[in-house]
Write a protein that holds these residues in place. Sequence first.
Motif, PDB file in Angstrom:
ATOM      1  N   ALA A  25      48.789  51.152  43.140  1.00  0.00           N
ATOM      2  CA  ALA A  25      48.786  49.700  43.382  1.00  0.00           C
ATOM      3  C   ALA A  25      49.548  49.408  44.673  1.00  0.00           C
ATOM      4  CB  ALA A  25      49.443  48.974  42.213  1.00  0.00           C
ATOM      5  N   LEU A 131      41.258  34.978  42.564  1.00  0.00           N
ATOM      6  CA  LEU A 131      40.130  35.323  43.418  1.00  0.00           C
ATOM      7  C   LEU A 131      40.646  36.352  44.417  1.00  0.00           C
ATOM      8  CD1 LEU A 131      40.690  33.588  46.289  1.00  0.00           C
ATOM      9  CD2 LEU A 131      39.891  31.747  44.839  1.00  0.00           C
ATOM     10  N   GLY A 133      42.225  37.684  47.276  1.00  0.00           N
ATOM     11  CA  GLY A 133      43.049  36.821  48.136  1.00  0.00           C
ATOM     12  C   GLY A 133      43.435  37.453  49.451  1.00  0.00           C
TER      13      GLY A 133
HETATM   14  N1  3HC Z   1      49.216  46.615  39.204  1.00  0.00           N
HETATM   15  C1  3HC Z   1      50.231  47.099  38.461  1.00  0.00           C
HETATM   16  N2  3HC Z   1      50.055  47.968  37.442  1.00  0.00           N
HETATM   17  C2  3HC Z   1      48.801  48.367  37.197  1.00  0.00           C
HETATM   18  C3  3HC Z   1      47.696  47.901  37.927  1.00  0.00           C
HETATM   19  C4  3HC Z   1      47.939  46.984  38.984  1.00  0.00           C
HETATM   20  N3  3HC Z   1      46.952  46.498  39.748  1.00  0.00           N
HETATM   21  N4  3HC Z   1      46.567  48.464  37.440  1.00  0.00           N
HETATM   22  C5  3HC Z   1      46.965  49.264  36.427  1.00  0.00           C
HETATM   23  N5  3HC Z   1      48.302  49.206  36.282  1.00  0.00           N
HETATM   24  C6  3HC Z   1      49.132  49.957  35.325  1.00  0.00           C
HETATM   25  C7  3HC Z   1      48.812  49.566  33.889  1.00  0.00           C
HETATM   26  O1  3HC Z   1      49.575  48.449  33.505  1.00  0.00           O
HETATM   27  C8  3HC Z   1      49.193  50.824  33.146  1.00  0.00           C
HETATM   28  O2  3HC Z   1      50.599  50.825  33.037  1.00  0.00           O
HETATM   29  P1  3HC Z   1      51.301  51.430  31.720  1.00  0.00           P
HETATM   30  O3  3HC Z   1      50.890  52.873  31.699  1.00  0.00           O
HETATM   31  O4  3HC Z   1      52.733  51.190  31.995  1.00  0.00           O
HETATM   32  O5  3HC Z   1      50.750  50.653  30.567  1.00  0.00           O
HETATM   33  C9  3HC Z   1      48.829  51.930  34.122  1.00  0.00           C
HETATM   34  O6  3HC Z   1      48.737  51.311  35.403  1.00  0.00           O
HETATM   35  C10 3HC Z   1      47.514  52.602  33.834  1.00  0.00           C
HETATM   36  O7  3HC Z   1      46.526  51.600  33.678  1.00  0.00           O
HETATM   37  P2  3HC Z   1      45.369  51.714  32.574  1.00  0.00           P
HETATM   38  O8  3HC Z   1      45.980  52.069  31.260  1.00  0.00           O
HETATM   39  O9  3HC Z   1      44.571  50.478  32.668  1.00  0.00           O
HETATM   40  O10 3HC Z   1      44.576  52.990  33.117  1.00  0.00           O
HETATM   41  P3  3HC Z   1      43.023  53.252  33.144  1.00  0.00           P
HETATM   42  O11 3HC Z   1      42.852  54.585  33.744  1.00  0.00           O
HETATM   43  O12 3HC Z   1      42.424  52.954  31.818  1.00  0.00           O
HETATM   44  O13 3HC Z   1      42.406  52.152  34.149  1.00  0.00           O
HETATM   45  C11 3HC Z   1      42.237  50.882  36.166  1.00  0.00           C
HETATM   46  C12 3HC Z   1      42.737  52.178  35.493  1.00  0.00           C
HETATM   47  C13 3HC Z   1      40.700  50.831  36.147  1.00  0.00           C
HETATM   48  C14 3HC Z   1      42.731  50.888  37.586  1.00  0.00           C
HETATM   49  C15 3HC Z   1      42.784  49.663  35.385  1.00  0.00           C
HETATM   50  O14 3HC Z   1      44.178  49.820  35.220  1.00  0.00           O
HETATM   51  C16 3HC Z   1      42.555  48.343  36.041  1.00  0.00           C
HETATM   52  O15 3HC Z   1      41.487  47.788  35.925  1.00  0.00           O
HETATM   53  N6  3HC Z   1      43.577  47.812  36.727  1.00  0.00           N
HETATM   54  C17 3HC Z   1      43.539  46.483  37.287  1.00  0.00           C
HETATM   55  C18 3HC Z   1      42.711  46.435  38.545  1.00  0.00           C
HETATM   56  C19 3HC Z   1      42.741  45.040  39.120  1.00  0.00           C
HETATM   57  O16 3HC Z   1      42.607  44.061  38.443  1.00  0.00           O
HETATM   58  N7  3HC Z   1      42.941  44.966  40.430  1.00  0.00           N
HETATM   59  C20 3HC Z   1      43.028  43.708  41.084  1.00  0.00           C
HETATM   60  C21 3HC Z   1      44.454  43.275  41.125  1.00  0.00           C
HETATM   61  S1  3HC Z   1      44.659  41.657  41.782  1.00  0.00           S
HETATM   62  C22 3HC Z   1      44.480  41.851  43.435  1.00  0.00           C
HETATM   63  O17 3HC Z   1      44.236  42.928  43.907  1.00  0.00           O
HETATM   64  C23 3HC Z   1      44.677  40.606  44.229  1.00  0.00           C
HETATM   65  C24 3HC Z   1      44.227  40.785  45.624  1.00  0.00           C
HETATM   66  O18 3HC Z   1      42.972  40.242  45.800  1.00  0.00           O
HETATM   67  C25 3HC Z   1      45.162  40.105  46.566  1.00  0.00           C
END
Ligand code: 3HC
Length: 697
Positions: A25, A131, A133
């Motif tokens: 991340a 969205l 961003g």
């Molecule tokens: N930020 C912080 N922590 C995150 C994270 C993120 N974006 N994505 C995952 N994590 C953490 C989870 O909380 C989890 O932590 P834990 O072990 O302490 O519970 C760990 O990483 C592993 O995550 P998963 O259990 O979900 O692992 P998977 O392998 O099943 O899935 C993944 C991996 C597909 C990457 C899934 O975690 C996911 O979909 N993550 C979110 C992705 C997302 O929504 N990204 C957009 C973020 S918003 C953004 O980017 C705004 C921008 O436009 C400015």
Amino acid sequence: MSETVSLSLHGQVAVITIDNPPVNALSHSVRKGISDCLAEAAKDDNVKTVVLYCAGRTFIAGADIREFGKPPQSPSLREVLSQLDSFRKPIVAAIHGTALGGGLETALCCHYRVVNSDAKLGLPEVKLGLLPGSGGTQRLPRLIGAERALDMMIGGKPVDATTATAWGISDECTDDEILQAAMDFAKNKIDVEKLPRVSANKVADIEDDFFAAYRKKIAHRTRGFAAPERIVQCVEAAVSLSFEEGMRKERELFRLCRDSDQSASMRHLFFAERQVARVPDVPADTQVREIDNLAVIGAGTMGAGIALACLNAGLNVSLLDKDRQGLERGQATIEKLLSAAVSKGRQTATQMREQLSRLELIDDYQALADADLVIEAVFESMAIKEEVFSMLDKVCRDGAILASNTSTLDIDRIAAATSRPADVIGLHFFSPANIMKLLELVRGAETSAEVIATSMRFARQLSKIGVLVGNCFGFVGNRMLYGYGRENQFLLLEGAAPEHIDKVLTDWGMAMGPNAVGDLAGLDVGYKVRQERTDLPADSRYYRVADMLAEQGRYGQKTGRGIYLYTDGSRKPTTDPEVSDMIRQEAKRLGVEQREIGNDEIIERCIYALVLEGARILEEGFAQRASDIDVVWANGYGFPRFRGGPMFYADTIGLDKVDEAVCRFRERFGSQYWSASELLERLARDGGTFGNLANKE
Ligand code: 3HC
Ligand code: NAI
């Protein structure tokens, strides 16, 4: 450079490596590290091209969600991405795993993208009420057109590498090791004279009425939810404004989303759904049993659905029913659902054949000797379940897990029919079992840690969310549903029309209204359960409308008539004046005065009934934490994710306000239903929240 980002030189190719487990991340140290490495690579004359690569299991999975709501730290992602966008040496993003959100936005600022063939790329911010961003709403439409970009951003579903390459998001798709492939690309396939820059593109032409039509298309499924409309506005800006103006618009709308209760609610669920698997007295290193062979007893609605869910997850399934007819009906249901998936293009006929080859129909308990897990889904009768479990106890091997899908019966009594109660657990699926994501794991007094840990992993194997709940009537979800349904029933008697209640609650965000749900599930189902309960309130108004309808054979969709009418086999509910009359007369008979009922009252009574019961469940220890209750309701009952679940919603409103309303309802409608919850009262008095309660654990 930082503790999470490093720069290394390979000939004239500089590799920036991000190593921020678990998902790379874009935390502050990563942003700072990328920025420093870019500055270093810019000034080093030996560096001709740059590859942006991630160590570990994935490319950048997005912004660091834990940083939202905290004071911003410089450099912001936008600042880093603008540094990337204006970089003068060619940059190639080397993508494996998932490039999501800010991760894909970072990649879109590189000149080229090379992807592994099993990579996935997406902008799922909408699932967090946000969205994209950091330029995603402006760059993606410039690369793949407005419609595809909107579909990706509003659906939030990532696309696979093949699609990404076909659409031009990626420049090369490879089966080779990703870093080497990206370095080869950087060395051999770049025209340094003509570096592509997505921000310089123009969005491909669209029809004049495109946005109006698109809004119409998504209106129903996005009602009450702000982010999708804001995404549409950003794409409108991408089409009609300059890149810089579009970026300003995106920033303004992103901030509105980020600071909203809706996004806070969805971020809450994101973490709640990951925390839910943690059970304090079942440590992460608890031994887990292997589950390869599974048996389902009872091939009815639930048994067939459970069997299908397990086949979909690649397991071998033996299906047993008390008679041949039941088995054949179960098999036909499974085949029908699989064929439907084939005709909708969700899978191939070959896949269907492979799935069916793993299904075995059996009529003899002796065939269960090798099963690792048996899930019982026979009629909801304690006597029958006791008989089935005592039989399982005789034939199943030591170490087999014996599970019941009961929705109302006492797991400890079922377990007592065996000589191994530690191996017995409730696995409460929701209908349709092959679709619904929720699985309540009902812990009996003696259920072992190993059985709980294995069941949690089993839920994940089925792509479901397992929530550990205690053994009380209705467990967590259905127990709360009683209060919600009761208020719906009282509101009907007091004069609110079913379609009015349903509309108010669906406009508020519920997937369906309670009356439409009743007709879908079958009013006979709840009726039978209520008939057998001895602990229901002695109140002639209690579930009176539902009882009357069931007694008249108006079971809902399956009989063409329930609280609504369904004409000519349609599933579309229409108002039935006969029912309105019937309710009016019954209200008169019972001395219930009918009146105009406002929308707020409908929402408060139905939703606070849920909250109050949830508080009692927490107080009594039948749920581990408030957020688990939210996970149950968001995944099993169509509670709007943008409201975070009933307990988080109550925190958002303020527990003092919720408690004040509960007191008001107690005054008006009696303490029988609105009796105080000590927990709610205490939190309301002390300015606490259900969420903080969990943090103090
Ligand atoms: N930020 C912080 N922590 C995150 C994270 C993120 N974006 N994505 C995952 N994590 C953490 C989870 O909380 C989890 O932590 P834990 O072990 O302490 O519970 C760990 O990483 C592993 O995550 P998963 O259990 O979900 O692992 P998977 O392998 O099943 O899935 C993944 C991996 C597909 C990457 C899934 O975690 C996911 O979909 N993550 C979110 C992705 C997302 O929504 N990204 C957009 C973020 S918003 C953004 O980017 C705004 C921008 O436009 C400015
Ligand atoms: P159903 O009536 O559709 O199916 C029950 C099946 O069990 C029938 O095929 C019957 O022949 C078979 N059966 C009965 N006794 C048997 C025995 N002794 N040995 C083997 N097979 C036997 O019932 P449904 O709706 O599938 O419910 C099954 C269980 O799942 C019940 O405990 C119910 O409470 C629970 N449940 C039901 C939900 C629903 O929405 N229908 C949701 C969640 C749980």
